[in-house]
Design a protein around this motif. Structure first.
Motif, PDB file in Angstrom:
ATOM      1  N   VAL A  37       1.958  -2.972   4.738  1.00  0.00           N
ATOM      2  CA  VAL A  37       0.650  -3.510   5.130  1.00  0.00           C
ATOM      3  C   VAL A  37       0.415  -3.283   6.617  1.00  0.00           C
ATOM      4  N   PRO A  50       0.829  -1.201   0.000  1.00  0.00           N
ATOM      5  CA  PRO A  50       0.000   0.000   0.000  1.00  0.00           C
ATOM      6  C   PRO A  50       0.872   1.265   0.000  1.00  0.00           C
ATOM      7  N   VAL A  74      -4.512   6.381  -0.782  1.00  0.00           N
ATOM      8  CA  VAL A  74      -3.761   5.163  -0.482  1.00  0.00           C
ATOM      9  C   VAL A  74      -4.387   4.022  -1.272  1.00  0.00           C
ATOM     10  N   HIS A  75      -3.563   3.240  -1.955  1.00  0.00           N
ATOM     11  CA  HIS A  75      -4.093   2.126  -2.735  1.00  0.00           C
ATOM     12  C   HIS A  75      -3.236   0.876  -2.536  1.00  0.00           C
ATOM     13  N   ARG A  76      -3.940  -0.261  -2.551  1.00  0.00           N
ATOM     14  CA  ARG A  76      -3.313  -1.569  -2.333  1.00  0.00           C
ATOM     15  C   ARG A  76      -3.868  -2.542  -3.372  1.00  0.00           C
ATOM     16  N   THR A 130       2.976   3.151   3.128  1.00  0.00           N
ATOM     17  CA  THR A 130       2.248   3.316   4.387  1.00  0.00           C
ATOM     18  C   THR A 130       2.955   2.590   5.530  1.00  0.00           C
ATOM     19  N   CYS A 177       3.611  -2.875  -6.332  1.00  0.00           N
ATOM     20  CA  CYS A 177       2.410  -3.706  -6.306  1.00  0.00           C
ATOM     21  C   CYS A 177       2.629  -5.125  -6.812  1.00  0.00           C
ATOM     22  N   ARG A 220      -6.532   1.832   7.929  1.00  0.00           N
ATOM     23  CA  ARG A 220      -7.847   1.374   7.470  1.00  0.00           C
ATOM     24  C   ARG A 220      -8.800   1.156   8.635  1.00  0.00           C
ATOM     25  N   TYR A 258      -0.692   0.189   6.937  1.00  0.00           N
ATOM     26  CA  TYR A 258      -1.961   0.357   6.226  1.00  0.00           C
ATOM     27  C   TYR A 258      -3.139  -0.172   7.030  1.00  0.00           C
ATOM     28  N   GLN A 293      -7.792  -1.910  -3.071  1.00  0.00           N
ATOM     29  CA  GLN A 293      -8.341  -1.327  -1.849  1.00  0.00           C
ATOM     30  C   GLN A 293      -7.822   0.099  -1.734  1.00  0.00           C
ATOM     31  N   THR A 294      -8.704   1.051  -1.449  1.00  0.00           N
ATOM     32  CA  THR A 294      -8.294   2.449  -1.376  1.00  0.00           C
ATOM     33  C   THR A 294      -8.749   3.088  -0.075  1.00  0.00           C
TER      34      THR A 294
END
Length: 254
Positions: free
Chosen positions: A151, A39, A84-86, A113, A236, A158, A154, A59-60
């Motif tokens: 992660v 992320p 933030v994106h995963r 993150t 990624c 989240r 992150y 996932q954002t």
């Protein structure tokens, strides 16, 4: 007088001075049982995923909350700066990535993150974000450790955001901005020579057409390229890159 519409700066950037790469999402399982990438966010670049095969999700985290966006062949998803994106692997997920402001992500526009204590120490952050050169087992292990650390941070962001607490997410954005602040002069130069020069070139071409002077069309030509680095370790997933001017240079920490 009509300004010169011929190319300046980067000689042959892709349309709009975008970045281009291909990704195969990591299939490594993380602490929450999800397989996927590291992320992160971008500070000034919008990123788009064009799904070419397989399935998965992205996932954002953003001011409008947490989202889990399904990805399948033919779908497109994109995220503006600060999101933030995963990337999540669901089965042979393959993506073509289009990146605004080519050259800036490779110059550090992306921030992982990592947990707050890592983000607070520039040297510790740089060490955690760096990878050994090459595509061998040592690099793979380092990429996986980097992913796991991202992660870890992150999941805390989240959890708080889903609970209605956006303070950790906003503090992460501020920490990311502090990390990259000293790089802004370099980014500005890359932007002026790439995306801005491309836009200004179009303006000069429009001026030339309006004046009935399309001489710049005499330089029309075509180009071709193939990936020159296969299977690199991106944020990624495994990444195929092109050695084009200003386009998908190998990621580096500066």
């Amino acid at each position: 007088m009509v300004s010169d519409p011929r190319p300046t700066g980067l000689p042959h950037p892709l349309p709009g001075a975008i970045g281009l790469s291909h990704l195969s999402a990591y299939d490594w399982e993380a602490a929450d049982g999800v397989c996927g990438g590291s992320p992160h966010l971008h500070l000034v670049c919008t990123e788009a995923y064009v799904v070419t095969g397989g399935r998965g999700a992205v996932q954002t985290l953003s001011p409008d909350g947490y989202r889990d966006i399904p990805l399948a062949a033919g779908s497109i998803a994109w995220f503006t700066p600060g999101t933030v994106h995963r990337m999540v692997q669901g089965g042979d997920l393959r993506i073509t990535v289009l990146m605004q402001n080519s050259g800036l992500p490779e110059a550090g526009d992306a921030v992982f993150t990592f947990p707050p204590e890592v983000l607070a120490d520039p040297d510790r952050y740089a060490a955690a974000a760096a990878l050994p050169p090459g595509t061998g087992p040592e690099t793979a292990a380092a990429a996986r450790r980097r992913r796991d650390l991202a992660v870890e941070g992150y999941l805390g962001l989240r959890e708080a955001l889903v609970a209605g607490d956006d303070k950790p997410y906003l503090e992460f954005q501020r920490a990311a901005a502090r990390i990259v602040r000293d790089k802004v002069p370099t980014w500005r130069k890359l932007w002026r020579e790439g995306a801005l020069a491309t836009a200004e070139r179009t303006g000069a071409q429009l001026d030339a057409l309006a004046a009935g002077e399309p001489g710049y069309l005499g330089e029309a030509t075509a180009h071709e390229a193939a990936p020159t680095r296969l299977g690199g370790f991106g944020m990624c997933g495994r990444r195929d890159e092109y050695a084009l001017p200003g386009t998908t240079l190998p990621h580096r920490q500066e």
